[in-house]
Scaffold this motif. Structure first.
Motif, PDB file in Angstrom:
ATOM      1  N   GLY A 270      29.765  16.714  18.643  1.00  0.00           N
ATOM      2  CA  GLY A 270      30.367  17.543  17.592  1.00  0.00           C
ATOM      3  C   GLY A 270      30.644  18.958  18.103  1.00  0.00           C
ATOM      4  N   GLU A 273      33.746  18.917  20.236  1.00  0.00           N
ATOM      5  CA  GLU A 273      34.953  18.861  19.380  1.00  0.00           C
ATOM      6  C   GLU A 273      35.277  20.244  18.818  1.00  0.00           C
ATOM      7  N   ARG A 274      34.228  20.921  18.396  1.00  0.00           N
ATOM      8  CA  ARG A 274      34.403  22.248  17.801  1.00  0.00           C
ATOM      9  C   ARG A 274      34.993  23.235  18.819  1.00  0.00           C
ATOM     10  N   GLY A 277      38.578  22.423  19.433  1.00  0.00           N
ATOM     11  CA  GLY A 277      39.338  22.893  18.268  1.00  0.00           C
ATOM     12  C   GLY A 277      39.574  24.395  18.322  1.00  0.00           C
TER      13      GLY A 277
END
Ligand code: ATP
Length: 306
Positions: A270, A273-274, A277
């Motif tokens: 996660g 992904e952050r 992003g």
């Protein structure tokens, strides 16, 4: 081969050792680590039967250091931190002199001196006066002195402290080779990389007590604390820090890497992904193996010792 039980040593009213127990088996190398003044040299001096403990017991190859001092001294080789060398003697005469004190027969002694001199690369320096040798050469002579009678047990205090990298490696290779001959070796060192390379077991002394004792891997598992992850990235470190803010404990942030701890490593995907992003390019993510230095400082931190 070496056993100590509850050794204490009091100098005037100062307790330098407050109950040291340890064991070293044949073929084993034990590294004794600890801050200045912790009691490492005092422990070695007692085990080598050159200093009497205030209380406690110790044996070397079954001989008691208190009652069988001469037998113990003939079985051990000791490299001290400040070996007193006789500056006017040549290295060769000095080594032969110590070999004679240990009653090494003449032909064996001469062969052994030559072999060790060759191994440690002392070359022509061996016929020069000790007072003219460099610090590293003098340390090699002192090490050869400790080995001259082929001792079963070796106590080496900072064996490579004065040596250049090539000399230090030679000495480390030699010490590592001692395992094959079933000798027991105790090394005192502040060089943690050296301890990690050489030691089968590590004992950490602080304030005259052993505060940790185990194989390097065991100590790491016991004392390393939560895992640290290293993420390498391209892009702005500020963007990386912002994306991770409040989600991890940042241990170190560099221009293209961040080291952090996270309560649940399952959150790593996660986090990646952050970051992506937020426009941060993730190159790699891996758990960092703790160094012996990290572990050592953690052990001493727990002791309230700097
Ligand atoms: P270093 O890493 O600095 O070599 P060490 O762990 O080997 O330190 P020791 O030399 O064993 O420490 O000393 C332990 C403590 O005992 C120190 O506080 C030292 O000052 C003290 N000490 C050692 N020898 C004596 C002595 N002969 N008389 C009084 N105090 C001593």
């Amino acid at each position: 081969m070496v056993e100590a039980f509850a050794l204490t040593k009091c100098f005037s009213d100062f307790w330098a050792l407050q109950g040291i127990s340890l064991k070293v088996s044949p073929g084993e190398i034990l590294a004794l680590l600890g801050p200045n003044g912790a009691g490492k040299t005092t422990t070695i001096r007692i085990l080598a039967a050159v200093l009497r403990p205030t209380s406690g017991r110790a044996t070397v190859c079954g001989y008691d250091v208190l009652t069988d001092g001469p037998a113990v001294r003939s079985l051990v080789g000791v490299l001290t931190e400040f070996p007193g060398l006789y500056d006017r003697m040549s290295a060769r005469s000095y080594l032969e002199f110590f070999g004679q004190l240990h009653r090494v027969p003449g032909p064996v002694l001469r062969r052994r001196v030559s072999e060790l001199i060759d191994y440690f690369g002392l070359g022509e320096a061996v016929d020069r006066r000790l007072g003219t040798l460099s610090k590293g050469m003098r340390q090699k002579v002192a090490l050869i002195r400790a080995l001259i009678h082929d001792p079963k047990v070796l106590f080496l205090d900072e064996p490579t402290s004065a040596m250049d990298p090539a000399g230090a490696r030679q000495v480390r290779d030699f010490i590592a080779g001692l395992r094959r001959s079933d000798r027991a070796t105790i090394i005192c060192t502040h060089n943690l990389a050296e301890a990690e390379l050489l030691a089968d077991r590590i004992a950490v002394i602080a304030r005259g007590r052993i505060v940790a004792d185990g194989k390097p891997g065991e100590l790491k598992r016991l004392f390393a604390g939560p895992p640290v992850f290293e993420l390498r990235f391209t892009g702005s470190p500020d963007a990386a820090r912002e994306a991770l803010d409040g989600r991890v404990r940042v241990v170190d942030l560099g221009p293209n890497y961040v080291r952090y701890q996270v309560d649940d490593p399952g959150r790593n995907p996660g986090l990646v992904e952050r970051l992506v992003g937020a426009g941060v390019g993730v190159l790699s993510l891996a758990e960092v193996s703790p160094s012996l230095e990290d572990v050592y400082l953690r052990i001493l931190g727990g002791e309230g010792t700097s």
